[in-house]
Design an enzyme around this catalytic site. Structure first.
Site, short mmCIF file in Angstrom:
data_model
loop_
_atom_site.label_atom_id
_atom_site.label_comp_id
_atom_site.label_asym_id
_atom_site.label_seq_id
_atom_site.Cartn_x
_atom_site.Cartn_y
_atom_site.Cartn_z
N ASP A 152 0.84 -1.20 0.00
CA ASP A 152 0.00 0.00 0.00
C ASP A 152 0.88 1.25 0.00
O ASP A 152 0.68 2.16 -0.80
CB ASP A 152 -0.91 0.01 1.24
N TYR B 40 5.99 -14.50 0.45
CA TYR B 40 5.40 -14.64 1.78
C TYR B 40 5.93 -15.93 2.40
O TYR B 40 6.44 -16.81 1.68
CB TYR B 40 3.87 -14.66 1.69
N ARG C 120 6.03 -10.61 -5.22
CA ARG C 120 4.76 -10.91 -4.55
C ARG C 120 3.83 -9.69 -4.62
O ARG C 120 4.25 -8.61 -5.06
CB ARG C 120 5.04 -11.30 -3.10
N GLY C 121 2.62 -9.86 -4.12
CA GLY C 121 1.71 -8.73 -3.90
C GLY C 121 1.39 -7.97 -5.18
O GLY C 121 0.98 -8.55 -6.18
N GLU C 122 1.60 -6.65 -5.14
CA GLU C 122 1.23 -5.83 -6.30
C GLU C 122 2.39 -5.02 -6.87
O GLU C 122 2.67 -5.07 -8.06
CB GLU C 122 0.09 -4.88 -5.89
N ASP C 123 3.07 -4.27 -6.03
CA ASP C 123 4.05 -3.35 -6.60
C ASP C 123 5.30 -4.07 -7.12
O ASP C 123 5.78 -3.79 -8.22
CB ASP C 123 4.44 -2.27 -5.57
N SER C 124 5.83 -5.02 -6.36
CA SER C 124 7.02 -5.74 -6.85
C SER C 124 6.65 -6.59 -8.07
O SER C 124 7.47 -6.81 -8.97
CB SER C 124 7.65 -6.61 -5.75
C1 TRH Z 1 12.08 -6.63 -1.07
C2 TRH Z 1 11.95 -5.15 -1.27
C3 TRH Z 1 10.73 -4.60 -1.62
N1 TRH Z 1 10.62 -3.26 -1.82
C4 TRH Z 1 9.33 -2.65 -2.15
C5 TRH Z 1 8.76 -2.96 -3.50
C6 TRH Z 1 7.28 -2.71 -3.25
O1 TRH Z 1 7.00 -1.33 -3.39
C7 TRH Z 1 7.08 -3.10 -1.80
C8 TRH Z 1 6.42 -4.45 -1.64
O2 TRH Z 1 5.08 -4.36 -2.02
P1 TRH Z 1 4.35 -5.53 -2.83
O3 TRH Z 1 5.26 -6.05 -3.81
O4 TRH Z 1 3.05 -5.00 -3.31
O5 TRH Z 1 4.11 -6.69 -1.76
P2 TRH Z 1 3.58 -6.68 -0.25
O6 TRH Z 1 3.19 -8.05 0.07
O7 TRH Z 1 4.59 -6.08 0.63
O8 TRH Z 1 2.29 -5.77 -0.27
C9 TRH Z 1 0.98 -6.29 -0.32
O9 TRH Z 1 0.26 -5.58 0.64
C10 TRH Z 1 -1.09 -5.96 0.71
C11 TRH Z 1 -1.76 -5.23 1.83
C12 TRH Z 1 -1.75 -5.71 -0.62
O10 TRH Z 1 -3.07 -6.04 -0.58
C13 TRH Z 1 -1.04 -6.54 -1.67
O11 TRH Z 1 -1.64 -6.36 -2.92
C14 TRH Z 1 0.40 -6.16 -1.70
O12 TRH Z 1 0.50 -4.87 -2.23
O13 TRH Z 1 8.37 -3.10 -1.21
C15 TRH Z 1 11.73 -2.43 -1.69
O14 TRH Z 1 11.63 -1.22 -1.89
N2 TRH Z 1 12.92 -2.98 -1.33
C16 TRH Z 1 13.09 -4.31 -1.11
O15 TRH Z 1 14.21 -4.75 -0.79
#
Ligand code: TRH
Length: 364
Positions: free
Chosen positions: A20, A184, A257-261
Site C-alpha cells: 500500500d 510470503y 509478490r503482492g502488487e508493486d514488486s
Molecule cells: C524486497 C523489497 C521490496 N521493496 C518494495 C517494493 C514494493 O514497493 C514493496 C512491496 O510491495 P508488494 O510487492 O506490493 O508486496 P507486499 O506483500 O509487501 O504488499 C501487499 O500488501 C497488501 C496489503 C496488498 O493487498 C497486496 O496487494 C500487496 O500490495 O516493497 C523495496 O523497496 N525494497 C526491497 O528490498
C-alpha cells in the site's frame, strides 16, 4: 486552458506489508517529478515508509522528501484546505473532518478511489465509475490500474525502461543463475531450496529480510549465508525502492509478490514468478488465473505451460514444485523474450500517473 489541478492529497492506510505504502509513495513522487503537482501524502504508519525511503523520520508529523510533503495521518487530521484532487488509496476511508472540508470547497475536489490491480475483466468495466456520496455534494470515482487501455495503466516512471535497458546492457554475462526471492512465508520455499541445491547450474539467491528470510530459515540452520548444494543463499538488507529495481534488473529470475514488486518485475523484462497476496475464499486464485490468461496469451505452448505450472505450484497448487521449476528454468530464454515483448506492449500504454492526471482533468 482549464485550471491545472495543482494540489493533490493522497491518503494511505497501511494494512500490512509494504504494498500500500509502496504504491502511494511511488505515485506521489511521480506526480511531483513528472507532472509538477504539489502532493501531500497522508500516511497512518510512517515507520513502514522508512525502509522504502530511508531519508524520512517516522517521528515527524510533517516533513518533505523527493518534493512530496509527507504528513502523519493521526486520529484527527488538521487539513487547512482540501486539495484539487483527493486520492483515497484502496478504500481507506477519508477522515470525516476532511470530507466536510471537501464538501465545503467552492470548487469540489476530484475524489478518486485508487483500487488494487487485477487482470480480471470486470475491473475494466468498473474503471471510472462514479459513486455520489449519499449526503454530501461529492462524487467519488473508481480508478482501476490495469493491463489494457480500458483501465488506468500501471505505475511506470518516465525513462524507467530506457534506464533499465542501459543498466542491463552493462550487466556482465555469468555462468550461475542470479535469483531474487521476495515472497510470503507461505510459499513452498523448502521445495525451491531443494530444487536449487540439486540443479546442474549453480545459483545465487538474494533473500530480503522479513517473511522471505523467515521462510528460508525454516529450512536452513543458523543466520546464513548458506551454501546449499549448488545454491548460495544470501540474506540481503531491505533495499530502498530504486535499488530494489536494480536488483530485479540484474537477476535472471525474480520471485516477487503482492502488487508493486509484481509490476516492477514486469518492467524488469526478466522471467518472474509471482506469489499473489492471499484473499478470503481463495478469491486470489481467480485473480492469478486472469493474469496468467493475459500474460501467457503471447507465449508459445510449452513456455505458457511452464509459466502456468510454476506460478500454480508456487501458489500452493499442483504440479510438484521441483519439476515445475526445472521446466521453467529450461524455458527461461524463451520466457525472457516473451517478457520483453510483454513489457514493450505495456510500456506503449499510458502509465498510471499520466492516466490519472488526464482522468481528473476531464472531470473538472
Ligand atoms: C524486497 C523489497 C521490496 N521493496 C518494495 C517494493 C514494493 O514497493 C514493496 C512491496 O510491495 P508488494 O510487492 O506490493 O508486496 P507486499 O506483500 O509487501 O504488499 C501487499 O500488501 C497488501 C496489503 C496488498 O493487498 C497486496 O496487494 C500487496 O500490495 O516493497 C523495496 O523497496 N525494497 C526491497 O528490498
Amino acid at each position: 486552458m482549464a485550471a491545472m489541478q495543482l494540489h493533490w492529497d493522497i491518503f494511505c492506510r497501511v494494512i500490512d506489508n509494504y504494498g500500500d505504502i509502496g504504491i502511494c509513495w511511488r505515485l506521489a513522487r511521480q506526480l511531483v517529478a513528472e507532472h509538477g503537482r504539489h502532493v501531500r501524502l497522508w500516511v497512518d504508519d510512517l515507520a513502514s515508509l522508512r525502509p522504502l525511503c530511508p531519508a524520512i523520520d517516522p517521528s515527524l508529523g510533517a516533513q518533505s522528501a523527493h518534493g512530496v510533503e509527507i504528513r502523519h495521518w493521526a486520529q484527527d487530521i488538521a487539513a487547512e484546505r482540501s486539495a484539487d484532487v483527493v486520492i483515497e488509496a484502496f478504500a481507506c476511508e477519508l477522515p470525516n473532518s476532511y470530507l466536510r472540508t471537501m464538501a465545503a470547497a467552492t470548487r469540489k475536489p476530484c475524489w478518486i478511489n485508487l483500487e488494487y490491480l487485477t487482470a480480471e475483466s470486470w475491473a475494466e468495466d468498473c474503471h471510472g465509475m462514479a459513486s455520489p456520496h449519499p449526503t454530501l455534494p461529492l462524487t467519488k470515482y473508481f480508478f482501476f490500474p490495469g493491463f489494457t487501455t480500458k483501465a488506468g495503466g500501471l505505475l511506470r516512471e518516465a525513462g524507467l525502461l530506457s534506464d533499465r535497458e542501459r543498466y542491463q546492457k552493462q550487466t556482465p554475462p555469468r555462468d550461475h543463475l542470479e535469483i531474487s526471492l521476495f515472497c510470503y512465508d507461505t510459499a513452498p520455499v523448502g521445495d525451491l531450496l531443494a530444487a536449487l541445491a540439486n540443479m546442474a547450474q549453480p545459483s545465487v539467491v538474494h533473500v530480503p529480510p522479513g517473511k522471505p528470510l523467515a521462510a528460508v530459515m525454516q529450512h536452513l540452520p543458523g543466520p546464513g549465508p548458506w551454501q546449499h548444494g549448488k545454491a548460495r543463499i544470501e540474506p540481503i538488507p531491505f533495499l530502498p525502492l530504486d535499488d530494489y529495481d536494480r536488483l530485479l534488473w540484474q537477476s535472471d529470475i525474480n520471485f516477487i509478490r503482492g502488487e508493486d514488486s509484481f509490476v516492477r518485475a514486469q518492467w524488469a523484462a526478466k522471467p518472474f514468478i509471482w506469489q499473489i497476496y492471499q484473499q478470503d475464499e481463495d478469491a486470489h486464485l481467480v485473480k492469478l488465473s486472469a493474469f496468467l490468461d493475459r500474460y501467457c496469451a503471447g507465449m508459445g505452448g510449452e513456455q505458457a505451460q511452464a509459466v502456468n505450472d510454476m506460478f500454480t505450484a508456487w501458489n500452493g497448487g499442483e504440479p510438484e514444485l521441483a519439476q515445475a521449476f526445472q521446466h521453467f528454468v529450461d524455458h527461461r530464454q524463451a520466457i525472457a523474450e516473451a517478457n520483453h515483448a510483454w513489457c514493450e506492449d505495456l510500456g506503449s500504454q499510458d502509465d498510471l500517473a499520466t492516466a490519472l492526471v488526464n482522468f481528473c482533468a476531464a472531470k473538472v
